[in-house]
Design a protein around this motif. Structure first.
Motif, PDB file in Angstrom:
ATOM      1  N   ASN A 194       0.736  -1.333  -0.039  1.00 37.38           N
ATOM      2  CA  ASN A 194       0.048   0.132   0.017  1.00 37.38           C
ATOM      3  C   ASN A 194       0.932   1.157   0.073  1.00 37.38           C
ATOM      4  OD1 ASN A 194      -2.632   1.096  -0.369  1.00 37.38           O
ATOM      5  ND2 ASN A 194      -2.997   1.150   1.944  1.00 37.38           N
TER       6      ASN A 194
ATOM      7  N   PHE B  33       2.779   4.490  -2.177  1.00 40.06           N
ATOM      8  CA  PHE B  33       2.591   5.087  -3.385  1.00 40.06           C
ATOM      9  C   PHE B  33       4.044   4.630  -4.171  1.00 40.06           C
ATOM     10  CE2 PHE B  33      -0.003   8.070  -1.138  1.00 40.06           C
ATOM     11  CZ  PHE B  33      -1.136   8.293  -2.016  1.00 40.06           C
TER      12      PHE B  33
ATOM     13  N   ARG C 229      -4.480  12.150  -5.349  1.00 38.44           N
ATOM     14  CA  ARG C 229      -4.526  10.475  -6.101  1.00 38.44           C
ATOM     15  C   ARG C 229      -5.315  10.848  -7.416  1.00 38.44           C
ATOM     16  NH1 ARG C 229      -7.144   5.408  -3.840  1.00 38.44           N
ATOM     17  NH2 ARG C 229      -6.073   4.286  -5.110  1.00 38.44           N
TER      18      ARG C 229
ATOM     19  N   GLY D  31      -6.047   2.547   0.724  1.00 38.94           N
ATOM     20  CA  GLY D  31      -5.651   3.677   1.699  1.00 38.94           C
ATOM     21  C   GLY D  31      -6.748   3.680   2.640  1.00 38.94           C
TER      22      GLY D  31
ATOM     23  N   LYS E 186      -0.199   4.714   1.777  1.00 38.57           N
ATOM     24  CA  LYS E 186      -1.424   5.429   1.421  1.00 38.57           C
ATOM     25  C   LYS E 186      -2.227   5.486   2.573  1.00 38.57           C
ATOM     26  CE  LYS E 186      -1.015   3.974  -3.326  1.00 38.57           C
ATOM     27  NZ  LYS E 186      -1.473   3.282  -4.751  1.00 38.57           N
TER      28      LYS E 186
END
Ligand code: DG2
Length: 251
Positions: free
Chosen positions: A20, A22, A116, A248, A100
């Motif tokens: 999770n 980025f 996002r 997220g 996230k």
């Protein structure tokens, strides 16, 4: 009425998708689940009789590996490959390497979703010499510095991706080839936005699942005969799209 055949494939789950984080231009690999998704993606192509004649990928190994694994399982490992930085994932700026869920908790839902999914708000820029910067990566050394991003919003991705669509991919379609594009969540959102003529507002709601081929029949003007294309495993795609959307929000 001889439509052009285009297949879009987001890479299978990556090590950082699973954690999770980025990712953006960070060059992480597929995990085991992602490899299996890629193999299954190729099987779906084979079962549908959609055999690519040429493949276009990014310069990132999660897309490159996905293309290789999918083509192997479709017995099309021998077709020509073209790679371009223009198909790379959206550069996620200073968010690259960040969790996230933590980012959502720290900055709140509105800011998180703006970064996002908004069309034109990029995350803060990433310093050229930061840990997760690719500014000095040799694979981008041939690019003038002003083309090497330090952050990007989706609009920036559309602007740098479209020249490759018109000059790299459309000529293959025009030649009658079935074209596979193996790329990323946001570089494919940019392409789908163009193909389906999705508005700057509505593109926020579009999410692309990992490892499930999305097939498009295009008319003579390279516009989709079926808006949104067709996922080769629609049931799996539905569930996976929801999961991407809610990333997220849960650990
Ligand atoms: C993901 C997309 O890109 O993330 O960069 O984190 O497709 O290369 O795994 P991909 C990333 P979201 O924009 O969906 O958060």
């Amino acid at each position: 009425d001889a439509p052009y055949k285009l297949i879009l494939l987001r890479h299978g789950e990556s090590e950082w998708n699973a954690k999770n984080l980025f990712t953006g231009w960070v060059d992480v690999n597929l995990n085991e689940k992602g490899e299996k998704e890629a193999v299954r993606g190729g099987e779906l192509l084979k079962d549908a009789g959609l055999l690519p004649d040429v493949v276009h990928t990014s310069l990132q190994k999660r897309a490159i590996r996905t293309a290789q694994l999918a083509l192997e399982s479709a017995d099309r490992h021998w077709i020509p490959v073209h790679r371009s930085w223009r198909l790379n994932e959206r550069h996620y700026g200073a968010l690259q390497g960040k969790d996230k869920a933590q980012t959502l908790a720290e900055f709140g839902e509105e800011q998180f979703m703006l970064w996002r999914r908004s069309y034109d708000t990029p995350p803060p820029a990433l310093d050229r010499d930061a840990e997760y910067s690719q500014f000095s990566d040799p694979r981008y050394a041939g690019l003038p510095p002003e083309l090497r991003p330090q952050t990007e919003c989706l609009k920036d991705v559309v602007v740098r991706m479209l020249p490759y669509w018109f000059d790299g991919i459309v000529p293959d379609l025009r030649a009658g080839k079935t074209v596979l594009v193996a790329a990323h969540g946001n570089s494919l959102r940019a392409l789908v936005k163009h193909l389906d003529g999705i508005s700057d507002e509505d593109i926020a709601g579009l999410n692309i699942p990992t490892g499930i081929p999305l097939a498009y029949d295009l008319d003579a003007d390279f516009r989709p005969l079926t808006p949104g294309g067709t996922y080769l495993d629609p049931e799996a795609a539905k569930a996976a799209i929801e999961a991407v959307k809610n990333q997220g929000k849960k650990k």
